[in-house]
Design a protein around this motif. Structure first.
Motif, PDB file in Angstrom:
ATOM      1  N   PRO A  72       0.799  -1.232   0.000  1.00  0.00           N
ATOM      2  CA  PRO A  72       0.000   0.000   0.000  1.00  0.00           C
ATOM      3  C   PRO A  72       0.829   1.278   0.000  1.00  0.00           C
ATOM      4  O   PRO A  72       0.256   2.374   0.012  1.00  0.00           O
ATOM      5  N   GLY A  73       2.160   1.149  -0.029  1.00  0.00           N
ATOM      6  CA  GLY A  73       2.992   2.347  -0.099  1.00  0.00           C
ATOM      7  C   GLY A  73       3.984   2.436   1.041  1.00  0.00           C
ATOM      8  O   GLY A  73       3.823   1.805   2.091  1.00  0.00           O
ATOM      9  N   LEU A  74       5.032   3.215   0.827  1.00  0.00           N
ATOM     10  CA  LEU A  74       6.009   3.446   1.889  1.00  0.00           C
ATOM     11  C   LEU A  74       5.294   4.043   3.101  1.00  0.00           C
ATOM     12  O   LEU A  74       4.499   4.976   2.954  1.00  0.00           O
ATOM     13  N   PRO A  95      -3.162   6.913   8.434  1.00  0.00           N
ATOM     14  CA  PRO A  95      -2.319   6.457   7.324  1.00  0.00           C
ATOM     15  C   PRO A  95      -2.707   5.077   6.805  1.00  0.00           C
ATOM     16  O   PRO A  95      -2.478   4.770   5.629  1.00  0.00           O
ATOM     17  N   ALA A  96      -3.315   4.251   7.652  1.00  0.00           N
ATOM     18  CA  ALA A  96      -3.748   2.921   7.219  1.00  0.00           C
ATOM     19  C   ALA A  96      -4.871   2.993   6.195  1.00  0.00           C
ATOM     20  O   ALA A  96      -5.145   2.004   5.499  1.00  0.00           O
ATOM     21  N   GLN A  97      -5.515   4.150   6.088  1.00  0.00           N
ATOM     22  CA  GLN A  97      -6.575   4.332   5.098  1.00  0.00           C
ATOM     23  C   GLN A  97      -6.037   4.687   3.719  1.00  0.00           C
ATOM     24  O   GLN A  97      -6.805   4.789   2.759  1.00  0.00           O
ATOM     25  N   VAL A  98      -4.740   4.901   3.603  1.00  0.00           N
ATOM     26  CA  VAL A  98      -4.113   5.358   2.364  1.00  0.00           C
ATOM     27  C   VAL A  98      -3.520   4.171   1.600  1.00  0.00           C
ATOM     28  O   VAL A  98      -2.805   3.346   2.171  1.00  0.00           O
ATOM     29  N   VAL A  99      -3.822   4.112   0.307  1.00  0.00           N
ATOM     30  CA  VAL A  99      -3.194   3.124  -0.582  1.00  0.00           C
ATOM     31  C   VAL A  99      -2.552   3.894  -1.732  1.00  0.00           C
ATOM     32  O   VAL A  99      -3.233   4.600  -2.478  1.00  0.00           O
ATOM     33  N   VAL A 100      -1.238   3.772  -1.856  1.00  0.00           N
ATOM     34  CA  VAL A 100      -0.494   4.445  -2.921  1.00  0.00           C
ATOM     35  C   VAL A 100      -0.564   3.584  -4.176  1.00  0.00           C
ATOM     36  O   VAL A 100      -0.337   2.368  -4.122  1.00  0.00           O
ATOM     37  N   THR A 101      -0.870   4.212  -5.300  1.00  0.00           N
ATOM     38  CA  THR A 101      -1.121   3.486  -6.544  1.00  0.00           C
ATOM     39  C   THR A 101      -0.213   3.966  -7.667  1.00  0.00           C
ATOM     40  O   THR A 101       0.411   5.025  -7.572  1.00  0.00           O
ATOM     41  N   VAL A 255      -7.711   7.472  -0.522  1.00  0.00           N
ATOM     42  CA  VAL A 255      -7.953   7.501   0.914  1.00  0.00           C
ATOM     43  C   VAL A 255      -9.358   6.964   1.105  1.00  0.00           C
ATOM     44  O   VAL A 255     -10.326   7.533   0.586  1.00  0.00           O
ATOM     45  N   ALA A 256      -9.486   5.861   1.828  1.00  0.00           N
ATOM     46  CA  ALA A 256     -10.756   5.159   1.892  1.00  0.00           C
ATOM     47  C   ALA A 256     -11.000   4.639   3.307  1.00  0.00           C
ATOM     48  O   ALA A 256     -10.055   4.524   4.111  1.00  0.00           O
ATOM     49  N   PRO A 257     -12.245   4.293   3.632  1.00  0.00           N
ATOM     50  CA  PRO A 257     -12.500   3.595   4.887  1.00  0.00           C
ATOM     51  C   PRO A 257     -11.596   2.369   4.989  1.00  0.00           C
ATOM     52  O   PRO A 257     -11.248   1.746   3.978  1.00  0.00           O
ATOM     53  N   LEU A 258     -11.234   1.994   6.199  1.00  0.00           N
ATOM     54  CA  LEU A 258     -10.175   1.009   6.406  1.00  0.00           C
ATOM     55  C   LEU A 258     -10.423  -0.304   5.683  1.00  0.00           C
ATOM     56  O   LEU A 258      -9.517  -0.857   5.049  1.00  0.00           O
ATOM     57  N   ALA A 263      -9.027  -3.929   1.139  1.00  0.00           N
ATOM     58  CA  ALA A 263      -9.421  -4.664  -0.068  1.00  0.00           C
ATOM     59  C   ALA A 263      -8.632  -4.185  -1.278  1.00  0.00           C
ATOM     60  O   ALA A 263      -8.190  -4.986  -2.117  1.00  0.00           O
ATOM     61  N   ALA A 264      -8.431  -2.855  -1.388  1.00  0.00           N
ATOM     62  CA  ALA A 264      -7.641  -2.312  -2.492  1.00  0.00           C
ATOM     63  C   ALA A 264      -6.189  -2.774  -2.401  1.00  0.00           C
ATOM     64  O   ALA A 264      -5.543  -3.049  -3.420  1.00  0.00           O
ATOM     65  N   ASN A 265      -5.684  -2.875  -1.186  1.00  0.00           N
ATOM     66  CA  ASN A 265      -4.335  -3.365  -0.972  1.00  0.00           C
ATOM     67  C   ASN A 265      -4.220  -4.820  -1.427  1.00  0.00           C
ATOM     68  O   ASN A 265      -3.240  -5.229  -2.074  1.00  0.00           O
ATOM     69  N   LYS A 266      -5.252  -5.616  -1.124  1.00  0.00           N
ATOM     70  CA  LYS A 266      -5.265  -7.026  -1.547  1.00  0.00           C
ATOM     71  C   LYS A 266      -5.240  -7.128  -3.069  1.00  0.00           C
ATOM     72  O   LYS A 266      -4.493  -7.933  -3.640  1.00  0.00           O
ATOM     73  N   LEU A 267      -6.057  -6.307  -3.729  1.00  0.00           N
ATOM     74  CA  LEU A 267      -6.086  -6.308  -5.193  1.00  0.00           C
ATOM     75  C   LEU A 267      -4.735  -5.900  -5.758  1.00  0.00           C
ATOM     76  O   LEU A 267      -4.198  -6.555  -6.669  1.00  0.00           O
ATOM     77  N   GLN A 268      -4.162  -4.853  -5.210  1.00  0.00           N
ATOM     78  CA  GLN A 268      -2.883  -4.361  -5.728  1.00  0.00           C
ATOM     79  C   GLN A 268      -1.772  -5.385  -5.517  1.00  0.00           C
ATOM     80  O   GLN A 268      -0.847  -5.490  -6.329  1.00  0.00           O
ATOM     81  N   GLY A 269      -1.873  -6.159  -4.435  1.00  0.00           N
ATOM     82  CA  GLY A 269      -0.869  -7.187  -4.175  1.00  0.00           C
ATOM     83  C   GLY A 269      -0.807  -8.225  -5.273  1.00  0.00           C
ATOM     84  O   GLY A 269       0.250  -8.813  -5.529  1.00  0.00           O
ATOM     85  N   HIS A 270      -1.931  -8.449  -5.938  1.00  0.00           N
ATOM     86  CA  HIS A 270      -1.963  -9.415  -7.031  1.00  0.00           C
ATOM     87  C   HIS A 270      -1.751  -8.752  -8.397  1.00  0.00           C
ATOM     88  O   HIS A 270      -1.503  -9.447  -9.381  1.00  0.00           O
ATOM     89  N   MET A 271      -1.880  -7.435  -8.456  1.00  0.00           N
ATOM     90  CA  MET A 271      -1.863  -6.757  -9.752  1.00  0.00           C
ATOM     91  C   MET A 271      -0.519  -6.101 -10.049  1.00  0.00           C
ATOM     92  O   MET A 271       0.084  -6.373 -11.093  1.00  0.00           O
ATOM     93  N   THR A 272      -0.035  -5.251  -9.168  1.00  0.00           N
ATOM     94  CA  THR A 272       1.192  -4.511  -9.463  1.00  0.00           C
ATOM     95  C   THR A 272       2.213  -4.529  -8.332  1.00  0.00           C
ATOM     96  O   THR A 272       3.305  -3.991  -8.485  1.00  0.00           O
ATOM     97  N   SER A 273       1.853  -5.090  -7.189  1.00  0.00           N
ATOM     98  CA  SER A 273       2.699  -4.999  -6.001  1.00  0.00           C
ATOM     99  C   SER A 273       2.901  -3.520  -5.650  1.00  0.00           C
ATOM    100  O   SER A 273       1.985  -2.728  -5.818  1.00  0.00           O
ATOM    101  N   ASN A 274       4.092  -3.153  -5.207  1.00  0.00           N
ATOM    102  CA  ASN A 274       4.269  -1.766  -4.771  1.00  0.00           C
ATOM    103  C   ASN A 274       4.607  -0.840  -5.936  1.00  0.00           C
ATOM    104  O   ASN A 274       5.119  -1.273  -6.972  1.00  0.00           O
ATOM    105  N   VAL A 275       4.329   0.442  -5.754  1.00  0.00           N
ATOM    106  CA  VAL A 275       4.729   1.478  -6.713  1.00  0.00           C
ATOM    107  C   VAL A 275       6.252   1.611  -6.664  1.00  0.00           C
ATOM    108  O   VAL A 275       6.881   1.382  -5.619  1.00  0.00           O
TER     109      VAL A 275
END
Length: 402
Positions: A72-74, A95-101, A255-258, A263-275
């Motif tokens: 989800p980001g540094l 900060p846990a509500q933030v997912v860097v894309t 920035v989203a509800p926790l 869930a977005a972090n889970k999706l990104q883990g399978h799609m692009t990993s970290n930025v």
């Protein structure tokens, strides 16, 4: 083509990005030696601020950036985005509500993948950014366009939004300052949308990437601050591309509800990993720094805004309201359609045909309104050099008057 070779229905129903298509064709023409003035892509022509570039150069030499980092980001970037949200939007987020894309566009794609089930509807006030309905379709959703024209300042009408609401309505997109119109929606409209969404349990997707680009007396109204009770159903999309002249660095965020962020972090883990870590370090320097460079760019944009609106309204058959945000002029060209124009007497029946003729014959690139759910308009980005802007407008007028 054999059955096993066919493409998915999912991708076949999605249109290519019209803004990128125009930009690609203009760049191809330039590469072929043709002098094209490009008003297509929303890409600031300023260099990324020096202190941001310096942070990236330092990061390149630091071995810790050669490794995978949290999806989800540094942590320090997520903390800086949370602090920036408090500074600019006026309310606290964890900060846990933030997912860097990977750019703001991935945040748009991801949120609909996370929120929508097959057949869920998303209300999209039109004119809209070209990728919104396509991202909704890719998630199995149904985009519901609600158009409002220049007579209302391109600002949504609540009665029309309510008329579009059904039992399948899952979300509404809010974009202010707006792409493509440059409109900044009033505090009253933002507040009413927030209250309406709360009443009917509708998710709010607030794209705030142009938040600092306001002119005259216009100001960005943050829906999470205007309607605090909507924050449990609010997702804010943002990024560094427009504010800090960093489109190529590809750093955005949501920035989203926790639970949504997880869930977005889970999706990104399978799609692009970290930025990319170097880009994240650059974004950290930008987000944690001052807005001085942003304000300097905004002053230059303001000069260009006034120049392009005056030039467009000086062209017979063109009507362009004055935008108060972002860096786009959205011109009504209905008066040019169905008429022989240019040295070849070309007749364009649609704004898409006109944009193609303008590029081919006058070497001026603009995006047709069809891309934004607004046929009969052209979008001009004024994020280009002053002399190029003036030359492009000269060519446009000469084409119409030929």
């Amino acid at each position: 083509m054999a059955q096993w070779q066919t493409l998915s229905d999912r991708i076949n129903q999605v249109a290519p990005s019209a803004t990128l298509a125009v930009d690609s064709k203009a760049k191809a023409m330039k590469a072929a030696g043709i002098d094209v003035v490009g008003f297509g892509a929303g890409e600031p022509n300023f260099p990324t601020p020096d202190y941001v570039v310096d942070a990236a150069a330092e990061a390149v030499r630091d071995p810790k950036n050669y490794r995978y980092t949290p999806t989800p980001g540094l942590p320090e970037l997520r903390e800086a985005i949370a602090a920036k949200t408090l500074r600019d939007s006026g309310y606290e987020v964890d900060p846990a509500q933030v997912v860097v894309t990977n750019g703001g566009k991935q945040a748009v794609y991801s949120i609909f993948q996370v929120l929508l089930n097959e057949g869920d509807e998303v209300i999209i006030p039109a004119p809209y950014w070209t990728s919104y309905p396509e991202a909704v379709k890719l998630a199995g959703g149904v985009p519901v366009e609600v158009f409002v024209g220049a007579e209302r300042g391109f600002e949504p009408d609540m009665d029309a939004l309510e008329a579009a609401r059904t039992e399948r309505t899952k979300a509404i997109i809010v974009t202010s300052p707006n792409n493509p119109t440059g409109a900044v929606w009033s505090p009253e409209t933002i507040k009413r949308i927030g209250e309406w969404a709360v009443e009917h349990h509708i998710w709010i997707i607030s794209d705030e990437i142009y938040e600092h680009l306001n002119y005259d007396d216009a100001h960005t109204t943050y829906i999470g601050a205007a309607v605090p009770e909507c924050r449990d159903q609010l997702v804010v999309l943002n990024g560094v591309a427009k504010t800090y002249a960093m489109p190529g660095w590809r750093v955005g965020w949501m920035v989203a509800p926790l639970e949504v962020a997880k869930a977005a972090n889970k999706l990104q883990g399978h799609m692009t990993s970290n930025v990319a870590n170097v880009s994240q370090r650059a974004a950290l320097a930008a987000v944690a720094g001052t807005l001085d460079a942003v304000y300097a760019m905004r002053e230059a944009f303001d000069v260009r805004r006034k120049a392009i609106v005056a030039a467009l309204n000086d062209i017979p058959g063109v009507v362009c309201p004055t935008p108060t945000g972002a860096f786009y002029a959205f011109a009504d060209i209905h008066g040019l359609l169905g008429k022989p124009l240019g040295p070849n007497g070309t007749v364009s029946e649609t704004s898409a045909e006109f944009a193609a003729a303008l590029l081919d014959e006058a070497h001026v690139a603009a995006v047709p309104g069809e891309a934004f759910g607004a046929p009969g308009y052209l979008r001009f980005s004024y994020a280009l050099a002053d002399d190029q802007l003036a030359e492009g407008m000269r060519r446009f007028k000469a084409y119409v008057e030929a």
